[in-house]
Design a protein around this motif. Structure first.
Motif, PDB file in Angstrom:
ATOM      1  N   ALA A  80       1.093   4.387  -2.638  1.00 32.49           N
ATOM      2  CA  ALA A  80       0.651   5.262  -1.937  1.00 32.49           C
ATOM      3  C   ALA A  80       1.598   6.665  -2.553  1.00 32.49           C
ATOM      4  O   ALA A  80       1.955   7.586  -2.569  1.00 32.49           O
ATOM      5  CB  ALA A  80       0.707   5.561  -0.638  1.00 32.49           C
ATOM      6  N   PHE A 129      -7.794   7.939   2.528  1.00 30.44           N
ATOM      7  CA  PHE A 129      -8.477   8.032   1.456  1.00 30.44           C
ATOM      8  C   PHE A 129      -8.352   7.662   0.138  1.00 30.44           C
ATOM      9  O   PHE A 129      -9.188   7.167  -0.573  1.00 30.44           O
ATOM     10  CB  PHE A 129      -7.804   9.770   1.612  1.00 30.44           C
ATOM     11  N   VAL A 130      -6.193   7.707   0.272  1.00 29.27           N
ATOM     12  CA  VAL A 130      -5.737   7.312  -1.024  1.00 29.27           C
ATOM     13  C   VAL A 130      -6.779   5.480  -1.486  1.00 29.27           C
ATOM     14  O   VAL A 130      -7.341   5.051  -2.052  1.00 29.27           O
ATOM     15  CB  VAL A 130      -4.326   6.688  -0.658  1.00 29.27           C
ATOM     16  N   TYR A 131      -6.423   4.649  -0.448  1.00 31.61           N
ATOM     17  CA  TYR A 131      -7.567   3.665  -0.700  1.00 31.61           C
ATOM     18  C   TYR A 131      -8.516   3.667  -0.580  1.00 31.61           C
ATOM     19  O   TYR A 131      -9.442   3.006  -1.498  1.00 31.61           O
ATOM     20  CB  TYR A 131      -7.912   3.488   1.103  1.00 31.61           C
ATOM     21  N   VAL A 154      -6.617  13.336  -8.032  1.00 32.84           N
ATOM     22  CA  VAL A 154      -7.100  12.257  -7.824  1.00 32.84           C
ATOM     23  C   VAL A 154      -8.170  12.135  -8.620  1.00 32.84           C
ATOM     24  O   VAL A 154      -8.344  11.255 -10.141  1.00 32.84           O
ATOM     25  CB  VAL A 154      -7.412  11.313  -6.214  1.00 32.84           C
ATOM     26  N   LYS A 198      -3.850   7.442   4.023  1.00 33.57           N
ATOM     27  CA  LYS A 198      -3.968   6.741   3.552  1.00 33.57           C
ATOM     28  C   LYS A 198      -5.238   5.817   3.500  1.00 33.57           C
ATOM     29  O   LYS A 198      -5.943   5.129   2.651  1.00 33.57           O
ATOM     30  CB  LYS A 198      -3.240   5.739   5.133  1.00 33.57           C
ATOM     31  N   PHE A 239      -5.488  19.944   0.392  1.00 30.09           N
ATOM     32  CA  PHE A 239      -5.901  18.396   0.687  1.00 30.09           C
ATOM     33  C   PHE A 239      -7.361  18.521  -0.721  1.00 30.09           C
ATOM     34  O   PHE A 239      -7.354  17.431  -1.610  1.00 30.09           O
ATOM     35  CB  PHE A 239      -6.121  18.280   1.930  1.00 30.09           C
ATOM     36  N   VAL A 280     -10.491   5.821  -2.083  1.00 29.81           N
ATOM     37  CA  VAL A 280      -9.934   6.155  -3.511  1.00 29.81           C
ATOM     38  C   VAL A 280     -10.191   5.972  -4.609  1.00 29.81           C
ATOM     39  O   VAL A 280     -10.354   5.182  -5.844  1.00 29.81           O
ATOM     40  CB  VAL A 280     -10.068   8.091  -3.762  1.00 29.81           C
ATOM     41  N   VAL A 281      -8.859   5.312  -4.849  1.00 31.50           N
ATOM     42  CA  VAL A 281      -8.736   3.429  -5.882  1.00 31.50           C
ATOM     43  C   VAL A 281      -9.962   2.646  -5.787  1.00 31.50           C
ATOM     44  O   VAL A 281     -10.216   2.714  -7.330  1.00 31.50           O
ATOM     45  CB  VAL A 281      -7.666   2.965  -5.381  1.00 31.50           C
ATOM     46  N   LEU A 323     -16.127  11.370   1.891  1.00 31.32           N
ATOM     47  CA  LEU A 323     -14.676  10.593   2.454  1.00 31.32           C
ATOM     48  C   LEU A 323     -14.322  12.042   2.537  1.00 31.32           C
ATOM     49  O   LEU A 323     -13.391  11.883   3.273  1.00 31.32           O
ATOM     50  CB  LEU A 323     -14.786  10.509   0.699  1.00 31.32           C
ATOM     51  N   ILE A 324     -14.913  13.473   2.169  1.00 31.59           N
ATOM     52  CA  ILE A 324     -14.338  14.339   2.458  1.00 31.59           C
ATOM     53  C   ILE A 324     -14.437  14.347   3.650  1.00 31.59           C
ATOM     54  O   ILE A 324     -13.695  15.056   4.136  1.00 31.59           O
ATOM     55  CB  ILE A 324     -14.763  15.780   1.754  1.00 31.59           C
ATOM     56  N   TYR A 363      -7.598  16.034  -3.493  1.00 24.59           N
ATOM     57  CA  TYR A 363      -8.389  15.194  -4.095  1.00 24.59           C
ATOM     58  C   TYR A 363      -8.988  15.400  -5.317  1.00 24.59           C
ATOM     59  O   TYR A 363      -8.837  14.417  -6.477  1.00 24.59           O
ATOM     60  CB  TYR A 363      -9.600  15.550  -3.240  1.00 24.59           C
ATOM     61  N   TYR A 381      -0.724  10.570   8.100  1.00 24.65           N
ATOM     62  CA  TYR A 381      -0.673   9.719   7.807  1.00 24.65           C
ATOM     63  C   TYR A 381      -1.728   9.360   7.539  1.00 24.65           C
ATOM     64  O   TYR A 381      -2.240   8.154   5.988  1.00 24.65           O
ATOM     65  CB  TYR A 381       0.152   8.787   8.858  1.00 24.65           C
ATOM     66  N   TYR A 400     -12.250  12.625   6.279  1.00 21.20           N
ATOM     67  CA  TYR A 400     -10.922  12.582   5.521  1.00 21.20           C
ATOM     68  C   TYR A 400      -9.733  14.716   6.453  1.00 21.20           C
ATOM     69  O   TYR A 400      -8.884  13.786   7.052  1.00 21.20           O
ATOM     70  CB  TYR A 400     -10.892  13.929   3.907  1.00 21.20           C
ATOM     71  N   PHE A 401     -10.822  15.488   6.938  1.00 14.01           N
ATOM     72  CA  PHE A 401     -10.632  16.105   7.315  1.00 14.01           C
ATOM     73  C   PHE A 401     -10.809  16.368   8.895  1.00 14.01           C
ATOM     74  O   PHE A 401      -9.877  16.766   9.926  1.00 14.01           O
ATOM     75  CB  PHE A 401     -11.569  17.373   7.541  1.00 14.01           C
ATOM     76  N   PHE A 427       1.322   7.353  -5.782  1.00 12.94           N
ATOM     77  CA  PHE A 427       0.382   8.371  -5.617  1.00 12.94           C
ATOM     78  C   PHE A 427       0.861   9.747  -5.060  1.00 12.94           C
ATOM     79  O   PHE A 427       0.592  10.822  -5.838  1.00 12.94           O
ATOM     80  CB  PHE A 427      -1.153   8.065  -4.949  1.00 12.94           C
ATOM     81  N   VAL A 444       0.741  -1.398   0.095  1.00 13.41           N
ATOM     82  CA  VAL A 444      -0.184   0.323   0.193  1.00 13.41           C
ATOM     83  C   VAL A 444       1.113   1.625  -0.105  1.00 13.41           C
ATOM     84  O   VAL A 444       0.312   2.174  -1.306  1.00 13.41           O
ATOM     85  CB  VAL A 444      -0.924  -0.116   1.190  1.00 13.41           C
ATOM     86  N   ASN A 445       1.814   1.380   0.727  1.00 11.71           N
ATOM     87  CA  ASN A 445       2.506   2.899   0.999  1.00 11.71           C
ATOM     88  C   ASN A 445       3.476   2.653  -0.668  1.00 11.71           C
ATOM     89  O   ASN A 445       4.135   3.918  -1.046  1.00 11.71           O
ATOM     90  CB  ASN A 445       3.601   2.849   2.321  1.00 11.71           C
TER      91      ASN A 445
END
Lengths: 719, 515
Positions: free
Chosen positions: A677, B171-173, A701, B169, A694, B175-176, B148-149, A698, B165, B152-153, A680, A673-674
């Motif tokens: 990441a 977010f990325v997870y 992405v 994490k 942020f 969103v993918v 999500l937003i 978003y 971190y 996230y905040f 990304f 995952v990292n």
């Protein structure tokens, strides 16, 4: 609400419904009141509520038992009363009701549960006097009564399981009652978890029963507009041959039973459970809860008898547990530990009875054991109380002159468990020995009948029982007074004790009437309780067995189940569908009924002799030298706990911590995952040159995603 | 106006009100903060009450969507504002509106930027309700992303030490996964003639054979949806964002995350994967069950060795949500009903567990199990409630966790899916393990002698904390004793979804005996 299945006339029935309901509700309400408000009510009121609610339930139990005896028999010659309160779970074709079934089996159970329960509640008012958690204790104890009664009254496997888990919870709470004491915490946790292992078997068995028979109920139910006969009835149909599924069900139920009833290999929790207050040991860990496994096996006897394999396993485990625990009991110095291992051993007898097809004898022993073992435990509690929270018998001795009532009543209990003629334990134990000897349900091993081997083990256990019980009595009540010499407080128990009413650590003293009274009643029951089941060979008529007979299945001779099933099917082709249990299914067993009276009497004589020899040996060996060192291996309980720790507990813990968590989660999955990441991060890092924050990240992405989508549809369009 | 629309947007309107309130913000920050707190509490409570009206109007004998509102929105694309509730969503909506006031109560100690915090909470609520009531894929996706937003905040601003971190994490997870889902949504849109995003219509088209998607494309689309939802659940091996997110999130964040957000994943599986791709779902079932079982046991084993209470509860979620996925792919009434029930039960008990951890964290500023011990003496009330919650989480009968777990295991055992019996037996091992990790934690935190003097003087729960905790405990008991109240609400729709996958009972033998 009242969906009556019984044929009682309406007024009686209304009353009965009310009675059945309040048998369980009374203690529940007691538990709720004491749990919520007990702190403010004071000891007297709490005690009154707790004992009063159980008294209500005991009276109602006796009344409804009386109703049951006079209830008309149904088509299968069974007297039973059922009551539906509400449908608990109903999903698809699965249904589990909150409904009670009162029949001879549950009837006997509710009688001794409420009876012995009431006595122990009264005793506990004296025993727990002064404890800051007094109200909490009785709230738990009342809750236990509710759960235990639900267990035996439940009309289906799942409601039985509710009680089963419920008593486990109360056991957990009460073992760990002295919350500051780490030993109690460990013991309570261990009890719960070991029981859960057994419950795993119970659950799977329930699933199998459901998928095989479409119902988990002990009585006929209307499920989704169809009448579905109880699985016990269905399994008794001659057309159902013994098979892998039935063996699996029987053995999985037995796995559950080994947990709750402390059999090999899951017995390890019960001796530790002695960390709980002594009334708890008497009620939960001797008289009632631990016999739930026997109840389950007897309740499902129709399934069990269909599987010769399961029968054999149950008998062997029972006998093995009986002798194994008895040998450990020989070498314990803590008075409660002796009784704990004795309980494990006696439970082994009960399962041996089930395994040889003598379910009624097993239940008989459950009852008599409830009397004499509750007596012995409460007596031990009285001793501990009188000795200022000392449990080590090496620091006792000569108590009989200080505690005459405790001594006198325990004396009766001691003789009863040792199988002294005409006392309750004699009849029930003798019955089990005889049935083991004479059973045909077991196979031969290397040409030798297994039944005789198991009988030999059971007889040897009887001898050992008399010896270790005598040792316990000698160490406690006879001989040199060893108390007051040095008070090495290695238990830690004293510091949490309830016994803070200002005595010095002087001479032992007799307990108050609240405690002695119940002892006397239990002594009387231990003296005469066996007469309900005097076998025919001794001039009795064994009311007990005949009463239970309609709800208990008969075992078939070993090897017959599979071979004769089709034949039996022909013979009973016209049998009504609602034929309960295989009562008439095996003609071969009928022949067995005319057993050899001479042999039976001779064996009875032999077992009397064993008991007396045991007592004699006990006095001979320990009378002069009560502190005689015992083999280390026995004192260390064969190091089974250590073995489980090394083989099961530690490897799982290490695997989880070092393997799964620190390597699989942190290194492998997060590594991937990292890595992703970072990729990304690289992309957004580029974008971050023009945009920060942020939310924009978003958006970036999303943009990437949008490009991907457009690309995809471009691909589809161009294809 | 439509009740569902009101419920969905009430929190958003509240959020706007909160913004307006801030315009009149006098200098007194403390008073202002209190105003924000009470205002948010009031808004969430009103939303809850309105949602109860929905419940009262809801007809459980009808499997189809009800209280529907449908208006054209983006006409050229065929996007509609289409909302409604059915058996899958009704209880999840109630769960959301029920948990929000509790989450707000749990946030009382937040002092940093209270207005923004509450704003995000309210937006989050609108997003979550919107996810469950959307009957249009476009709308669904929108709400799915909206949640999500604020989350996230909430993690990134109000979280613990490693919040950045954890937030990234998380977010990325997510969103993918959701981007892949967007691709799939658009593809389905085109396969339906490029005229509609309507879930009800598409389900009908697919079920009646009006819309045919080539087999291999179905597989890819199924995977795209499934990945998005499995990450959300999270199903092993997509779970590693969860412990970090939970540990760093503020208490209320954890309550909502575990209580509601995770259920968006399992809900999505039932709403999209099963009805849209029945045959792929059937083929995938043994694999999903396998992953679910691994998650159940793996999550429990790892939970067992956690030194941090919140992490322990987080891993227990992995285990419990594994049960939900197992039940969904059993394709039996018991399994799927159990799965829905487990979603609710987990929301209640795990929400309560996080609330409980938050309560002592507020006092001691640590969540390390080793820092506690013996706190049942100074905090008897708290200990009792926490114990009940833990027992419900470990599946004790007459508490809510048991019903779900039992039905799932039973339904899996009776499932037509290959190897289902084996999976059920393995999953049942998780029931043993849940007792191990929860009771072990209970013992080390609550029982024994007090070893640290800071713990000796801990204050028991105050009125606000009791107010937040007691409703959860009461519901845990009610759901355990009278489950039919809840099960009836979902049974028709669940049966319908089951039949979408395996057809009507006539085609499939009801009793899968193997003798």
């Amino acid at each position: 609400m009242a969906k009556a299945l019984s044929q009682l006339p309406p007024p009686d029935h209304q009353l009965l419904v009310l009675m059945l309901k309040w048998i369980t509700l009374a203690p529940l309400i007691g538990a709720i009141i004491n749990g919520l408000f007990g702190k403010r009510l004071g000891e007297k009121v709490v005690g009154a509520i707790a004992c009063g609610s159980v008294a209500v339930s005991a009276v109602l139990a006796f009344l409804s038992f009386n109703q049951l005896i006079h209830a008309p028999k149904d088509a299968n010659d069974v007297r039973r009363i059922t009551e539906h309160f509400f449908t608990w779970i109903s999903v698809g074709n699965f249904q589990a009701d909150f409904a009670y079934l009162l029949d001879p089996l549950s009837g006997i159970y509710i009688l001794f549960i409420t009876g012995v329960g009431l006595l122990i509640h009264i005793y506990a008012v004296g025993y727990m006097h002064g404890d800051p958690g007094f109200y909490r204790f009785f709230a738990y104890l009342n809750l236990f009564m509710f759960m235990m009664l639900t267990l035996v009254l439940g009309d289906n496997l799942l409601l039985l399981f509710v009680g089963w888990e419920g008593v486990g919870l109360c056991s957990y709470l009460l073992i760990g009652f002295f919350t500051k004491w780490n030993v109690a915490g460990d013991a309570s946790k261990k009890a719960f978890i070991v029981n859960r292992i057994g419950d795993f078997g119970f659950m799977i068995a329930t699933f199998l029963v459901f998928t095989t028979f479409g119902t988990i109920s002990f009585v006929t139910k209307n499920i989704g507009g169809h009448e579905v006969a109880s699985f016990l009835t269905q399994v008794s149909a001659p057309t159902i041959a013994a098979g892998g599924v039935l063996t699996a069900i029987a053995l999985l139920l037995f796995v559950g039973a080994t947990g709750k009833s402390a059999q090999i290999p899951l017995f390890v929790w019960l001796p530790d459970a002695m960390a709980g207050p002594t009334p708890v040991s008497a009620l939960i860990h001797a008289a009632t809860m631990v016999t739930a496994g026997v109840y389950l096996t007897a309740r499902c006897s129709a399934v069990v008898v269909k599987s010769p394999t399961a029968m054999t396993v149950i008998a062997i485990i029972g006998a093995a547990t009986a002798i194994f625990a008895a040998t450990i009991g020989l070498a314990q110095n803590d008075i409660k530990k002796v009784l704990a291992y004795s309980t494990v051993s006696q439970l082994g007898y009960m399962f041996l009875a089930c395994g040889v097809g003598a379910f009624a004898a097993g239940i008989f022993h459950v009852m008599t054991h409830a009397f004499f073992k509750a007596l012995l435990f409460l007596g031990a509690g009285s001793v501990i109380h009188g000795a200022h929270d000392e449990q080590d018998m090496r620091k006792m001795g000569g108590f009989r002159k200080y505690m005459p009532f405790t001594f006198g009543t325990m004396f009766v209990g001691w003789l009863a468990i040792s199988g002294f003629p005409l006392l309750s334990g004699f009849f029930s134990k003798d019955e089990i020995l005889w049935k083991t000897w004479s059973t045909e349900a077991l196979p031969h091993v290397w040409g030798f009948p297994l039944s005789k081997i198991l009988w030999g083990i059971a007889a040897l256990t009887a001898l050992l029982t008399a010896i270790y019980m005598t040792r316990m009595m000698v160490m406690t009540f006879w001989g040199e007074e060893r108390f007051g010499k040095s008070h090495g407080d290695d238990h830690g128990h004293a510091s949490h004790g309830h016994d803070d009413h200002g005595h010095g650590h002087g001479k032992p003293h007799e307990s108050g009437w609240l405690m002695v009274g119940p002892l006397v009643v239990l002594a009387v029951l231990s003296l005469f309780g066996g007469f309900v089941g005097v076998p025919a060979a001794m001039g009795g008529s064994n009311h007990f067995e005949h009463f239970l007979e309609p709800v208990i299945a008969h075992a078939q001779p070993h090897g017959a189940a599979a071979a004769h099933a089709p034949a039996a099917g022909d013979a009973h082709g016209a049998a009504p569908a609602e034929q309960h249990a295989a009562t008439t299914a095996a003609p071969a067993v009928k022949v067995e009924e005319h057993h050899d009276t001479t042999t039976e009497l001779a064996l009875a004589g032999f077992s009397i002799l064993l008991g007396l020899i045991g007592i004699g040996v006990g006095f001979a060996v320990f009378g002069k030298n009560p502190l005689k060192p015992m083999p280390k291996l026995l004192e260390d309980k064969y190091k089974i706990d250590e073995l489980y720790d090394e083989v099961v507990v530690h490897p799982i813990e290490t695997l989880s911590r070092e393997g799964l968590w620190k390597i699989v989660d942190v290194k492998i999955i997060d590594g991937v995952v990292n890595g992703t990441a970072k990729l990304f991060g690289g992309v957004s890092g580029v974008l971050r040159y023009t945009q920060t924050g942020f939310a924009r990240n978003y958006a970036a992405v999303i943009l990437v995603g949008a490009i991907a989508i457009i690309g995809y549809f471009g691909y589809i369009a161009l294809r | 106006m439509n009740l569902i629309t009101i419920t969905t947007f009430l929190p958003l309107i509240g959020a706007i009100l909160l913004l307006l309130l801030s315009l009149r913000d006098s200098g007194d920050q403390k008073a202002a903060n209190n105003l924000y707190r009470y205002a948010t509490l009031a808004i969430t409570l009103v939303t809850f009450l309105v949602s109860l009206v929905i419940l009262a109007r809801y007809d459980s004998s009808n499997a189809a969507a009800q209280l529907v509102q449908k208006n054209p929105w983006i006409g050229s694309l065929g996007v509609y504002y289409h909302v409604g509730i059915d058996g899958l969503s009704i209880w999840l909506v109630i769960l959301t509106t029920f948990l929000m006031p509790i989450a707000v109560l749990a946030s009382w100690h937040v002092t940093k930027r209270v207005r923004e915090y509450m704003l995000f909470m309210l937006i989050l609520e609108t997003g979550m309700i919107g996810v469950f009531v959307s009957l249009d894929m476009f709308l669904f996706y929108l709400f799915f992303e909206i949640t999500l937003i604020p989350m996230y905040f909430l993690i990134g601003v109000w979280g613990g030490e490693r919040r950045i971190y954890a937030a990234i994490k998380f977010f990325v997870y997510t969103v993918v996964g959701s981007l892949l889902m967007l691709v799939a949504i658009i593809a389905i849109y085109f396969y339906n003639g490029g005229t509609t995003f309507d879930i009800v219509e598409i389900t009908n088209n697919i079920q009646t054979g009006k819309t045919l998607i080539p087999g291999n494309v179905q597989v890819w689309l199924w995977l795209a949806f499934a990945l998005a939802f499995c990450i959300k659940v999270p199903l092993f091996p997509f779970h590693t964002w969860l412990p970090d997110a939970h540990v760093e999130a503020p208490t209320a964040g954890s309550i909502i995350l575990a209580g509601v957000l995770l259920k968006m994943g399992t809900y999505g599986l039932m709403r999209f994967n099963l009805p849209f791709f029945p045959s792929v779902s059937q083929k995938a079932a043994p694999w999903m069950m396998g992953l679910a079982v691994i998650g159940i046991i793996y999550g429990a084993l790892v939970a067992m060795v956690q030194p941090d209470m919140k992490k322990l509860v987080a891993y227990s979620s992995v285990s419990h949500l594994g049960f939900v996925v197992l039940g969904i792919f059993a394709f039996t009434d018991q399994g799927m009903q159990g799965a829905l029930y487990q979603m609710l039960a987990h929301g209640i008990s795990t929400g309560a567990l996080f609330l409980g951890v938050g309560i002592i964290y507020d006092r001691r500023h640590t969540r390390q199990i080793a820092d506690f011990g013996g706190i049942s003496t100074p905090m008897p009330q708290y200990s009792t409630l926490f114990l009940i919650v833990a027992l419900s989480s470990l599946g004790l009968p007459l508490l809510n966790g048991f019903i779900g777990e039992f039905l799932i295991l039973l339904g899996t055992f009776a499932s037509p899916v290959p190897h289902a019996k084996m999976f059920a037996v393995l999953a049942a091992l998780g029931v043993i393990l849940s007792a191990v990790y929860l009771l072990w934690m209970i013992q080390r935190v609550f029982f024994g002698e007090i070893t640290k003097k800071e713990n000796a003087e801990l204050k028991d729960m105050d009125g606000r904390e009791v107010l937040a905790m007691v409703p959860l405990v009461v519901l845990a008991i009610v759901m355990g004793v009278k489950p039919m109240t809840f099960l009836r609400g979902s049974e028709k729709t669940v049966t319908l979804v089951k039949e979408y996958v395996i057809g009507k009972p006539a085609k499939v033998a009801e009793n899968h005996q193997d003798k």
